[in-house]
Design an enzyme around this catalytic site. Structure first.
Site, PDB file in Angstrom:
ATOM      1  CG  PHE A  49      -7.515   7.880  -6.134  1.00 57.68           C
ATOM      2  CD1 PHE A  49      -6.798   8.329  -7.226  1.00 57.68           C
ATOM      3  CD2 PHE A  49      -6.873   7.817  -4.901  1.00 57.68           C
ATOM      4  CE1 PHE A  49      -5.457   8.705  -7.104  1.00 57.68           C
ATOM      5  CE2 PHE A  49      -5.547   8.191  -4.758  1.00 57.68           C
ATOM      6  CZ  PHE A  49      -4.843   8.637  -5.864  1.00 57.68           C
TER       7      PHE A  49
ATOM      8  N   GLY B 275      -7.924  -3.831   6.720  1.00 58.73           N
ATOM      9  CA  GLY B 275      -8.496  -4.752   7.704  1.00 58.73           C
ATOM     10  C   GLY B 275      -9.397  -5.814   7.130  1.00 58.73           C
ATOM     11  CG  ASN B 276     -13.060  -5.382   5.588  1.00 58.73           C
ATOM     12  OD1 ASN B 276     -13.285  -5.968   6.651  1.00 58.73           O
ATOM     13  ND2 ASN B 276     -13.706  -4.280   5.237  1.00 58.73           N
TER      14      ASN B 276
ATOM     15  CG  LEU C  74     -22.299  10.956   7.383  1.00 59.16           C
ATOM     16  CD1 LEU C  74     -23.389  11.575   6.524  1.00 59.16           C
ATOM     17  CD2 LEU C  74     -22.661  11.050   8.863  1.00 59.16           C
ATOM     18  CG  ASP C  75     -20.068   2.653   8.221  1.00 61.17           C
ATOM     19  OD1 ASP C  75     -18.986   2.460   7.647  1.00 61.17           O
ATOM     20  OD2 ASP C  75     -20.876   1.744   8.492  1.00 61.17           O
ATOM     21  CB  ALA C  76     -22.069   1.758   4.792  1.00 58.73           C
TER      22      ALA C  76
ATOM     23  CD  GLU D 208     -17.820   2.975   3.781  1.00 52.96           C
ATOM     24  OE1 GLU D 208     -17.161   1.991   3.400  1.00 52.96           O
ATOM     25  OE2 GLU D 208     -18.494   2.963   4.822  1.00 52.96           O
TER      26      GLU D 208
ATOM     27  CG  HIS E  72     -11.198  -0.094  -5.831  1.00 49.43           C
ATOM     28  ND1 HIS E  72     -10.805  -0.240  -4.519  1.00 49.43           N
ATOM     29  CD2 HIS E  72     -12.562  -0.230  -5.836  1.00 49.43           C
ATOM     30  CE1 HIS E  72     -11.867  -0.455  -3.761  1.00 49.43           C
ATOM     31  NE2 HIS E  72     -12.936  -0.457  -4.537  1.00 49.43           N
TER      32      HIS E  72
END
Length: 581
Positions: free
Chosen positions: A308, A382-383, A243-245, A281, A310
């Site tokens: 984790f 990607g970001n 589930l995104d964001a 997420e 980061h």
């Protein structure tokens, strides 16, 4: 065939099916719903017109053969003959592999990706996590700007190709997880607001007005989202959803949407008699998300654990910008904290947010497998301005250290496609918007975002340039060459150990014991009888593990069995896994 659509504000609704137009009638039992019969079969094209307006695709369309702006098509799910006899694979003990269909192969289709699934079965992962598949404008994109939440992007192969992919994965013993986006709808080809109050101005998100989960009309919007989620699990035999964001799902109702969704998924799992799960997420660091409903939580089965990542990323690279700042102050201490407590920010001050953030996770109530651990994801690669992977930032030895920590940690591991062989290709942000104004806005917005961090405009890839997508495709000749082949062999060895050693999938977070030295750059931890030691410094390290008898299970560089003093000599930029005997 029966057709129906929710259009509560319409005074008249007509159905166009295979060129024939007929008026629909109000459903006397469901307010706002219209229904009617029409001759139709698999593949019949249809759409709805409200108050004599243009014909629009079905909000619950199962297929969009001509893209988001075209007519919908009927899909008869009973026509597909499933080959695999599949009883499912649960989340505990799993290893996920995040895949973007459009760049996993140069062809960029589900059928082409299915031909490469044997690689993943041999690698040792258990589930393939597909990035979003819903239709979006153009051919290539990340998928997070999709519309038609029940349909499959036609350039990927459409519904039948997804079934063939899932079938092949199941034949190889691989589960399939699908990334779904409920927190916003794509900016192009989204006709949901024409039909009803799918959005609300009560709340706002980074994408504009929020999805309507608590305003008038939200009952039907929630049912729409739950229904689409269950359709992926039921009609396509998907095993789980990412589930995104979910932090952008603004819901003030007493029964939160996520609790409603988890209840429905658990009920479907009981009905179909196979394990189904939801992975969120979330950047909230709120353990209630993954706490059972019986204990007052929302009942989701797991969540991504960016803390984790980061901590690991700053340990490996020394980067300290943005949200890495808090972790970079003492990266190994941060890594140790996540390995034992799950969250780094558990009520502590977050300088990036300029406030305190998170709350402690109760290790006696939350199993380790409910947190996903990773060194790379589509977001974290990607970001970045140029989509540079970890393999372009650190040595093969440090990549091996990252793999060692990720695949022996007390979390459910997740890999990002190509990571397992230290892919040399970048993974950049790309779009294929057909609206010139939107395309230009995305291009300018991307460059403006990174200009604020000192990047020159010409150094930020143009998302609309087809070459940006092409550069992001995996190079399948790399695994046969060094250093890629050696990294791949290391991943295979670690994954084999994870499946062979029960201590490495023990769900008890409290059982992990960690020691580290910030200055000398080593970290070691113990999980049952398994000991893991990672030396991130370039010079060798002599580590006292406190065990007299242990044998080496795997080592990136040759490591001798510890002597009677329990000291293990770990070469620089290397990791070792041992078993106490």
């Amino acid at each position: 065939m029966q057709f129906e659509v929710w259009a509560p504000q319409a005074g008249r609704v007509t159905l166009q099916c295979d060129g024939v137009t007929r008026a629909l009638e109000r459903d006397p039992e469901r307010a706002g719903w219209w229904r009617g019969e029409a001759d139709a079969r698999d593949g019949s094209r249809y759409g709805f017109a409200l108050d004599d307006g243009p014909v629009r695709p079905d909000p619950c369309s199962r297929r969009q053969p001509d893209g988001p702006d075209g007519l919908s098509a009927v899909v008869d799910h009973e026509r597909y003959e499933w080959r695999a006899r599949w009883r499912g694979r649960p989340l505990p003990g799993a290893v996920l592999y995040e895949m973007h269909v459009g760049t996993y192969t140069r062809e960029g289709t589900l059928d082409a990706a299915a031909e490469r699934l044997g690689h993943l079965a041999e690698l040792g992962v258990t589930h393939v996590q597909l990035m979003p598949l819903c239709p979006f404008p153009g051919t290539h994109g990340w998928g997070y700007e999709g519309v038609s939440l029940w349909a499959v992007h036609e350039p990927y192969g459409g519904p039948e190709a997804l079934k063939r992919f899932v079938d092949r994965a199941h034949e190889l013993g691989l589960g399939v997880v699908l990334d779904v986006v409920h927190n916003h709808f794509g900016p192009s080809g989204n006709y949901l607001p024409v039909f009803g109050p799918y959005l609300t101005d009560r709340h706002h998100t980074p994408w504009g007005a929020a999805v309507n989960l608590d305003a008038p009309g939200s009952d039907e919007v929630r049912a729409f989202l739950v229904g689409s989620a269950l359709a992926w699990l039921r009609d396509y035999r998907i095993d789980g959803l990412r589930l995104d964001a979910v932090h952008a799902l603004v819901d003030t109702r007493a029964l939160h949407f996520l609790e409603e969704l988890s209840t429905a998924v658990d009920a479907l799992a009981a009905e179909v008699d196979r394990p189904l799960f939801l992975v969120a997420e979330s950047d909230l660091n709120d353990p209630r998300l993954i706490t059972s409903r019986d204990e007052g939580g929302l009942g989701l089965h797991a969540q991504w654990n960016d803390d984790f990542h980061h901590a690991l990323h700053t340990t490996l690279t020394g980067e300290s910008q943005g949200y890495y700042a808090d972790f970079a102050r003492a990266p190994l201490a941060g890594l140790a904290k996540t390995l034992t407590g799950g969250y780094f920010h558990d009520g502590s001050y977050s300088s990036f947010r300029e406030r305190h953030h998170g709350r402690p996770l109760d290790r006696t109530r939350v199993a380790g497998h409910r947190l996903l651990g990773y060194s790379q994801t589509h977001d974290q690669v990607g970001n970045r301005a140029q989509g540079d992977r970890l393999s372009s930032l650190v040595s093969p030895g440090l990549l091996a250290c990252a793999a060692t920590l990720t695949l022996t940690a007390p979390f459910t591991p997740m890999l990002f496609m190509g990571e397992e062989w230290a892919a040399g290709t970048p993974w950049q942000f790309f779009t294929d918007h057909t609206d010139p104004e939107l395309a230009d806005a995305v291009r300018r917005g991307r460059r403006r975002e990174f200009a604020a961090h000192g990047w020159k405009e010409e150094d930020v890839p143009d998302p609309q340039d087809p070459a940006t997508r092409d550069r992001s495709c995996l190079d399948w000749s790399e695994p046969e060459r060094e250093p890629h082949a050696r990294v791949l062999a290391w991943y295979r060895q670690l994954l084999a150990l994870r499946h062979e050693q029960p201590d490495l999938t023990d769900p008890d977070l409290a059982d992990t014991k960690v020691a580290y030295d910030e200055e000398r750059r080593w970290i070691a931890f113990r999980r049952g009888d398994v000991l893991v030691a990672v030396n991130l410094a370039p010079e060798p390290a002599a580590l006292s593990l406190g065990v007299a008898h242990a044998r080496v299970l795997a080592a990136w560089e040759p490591v001798e069995t510890p002597g009677a003093d329990g000291v293990v000599h770990v070469p620089g930029e290397s990791g070792v896994v041992l078993l106490q005997e």
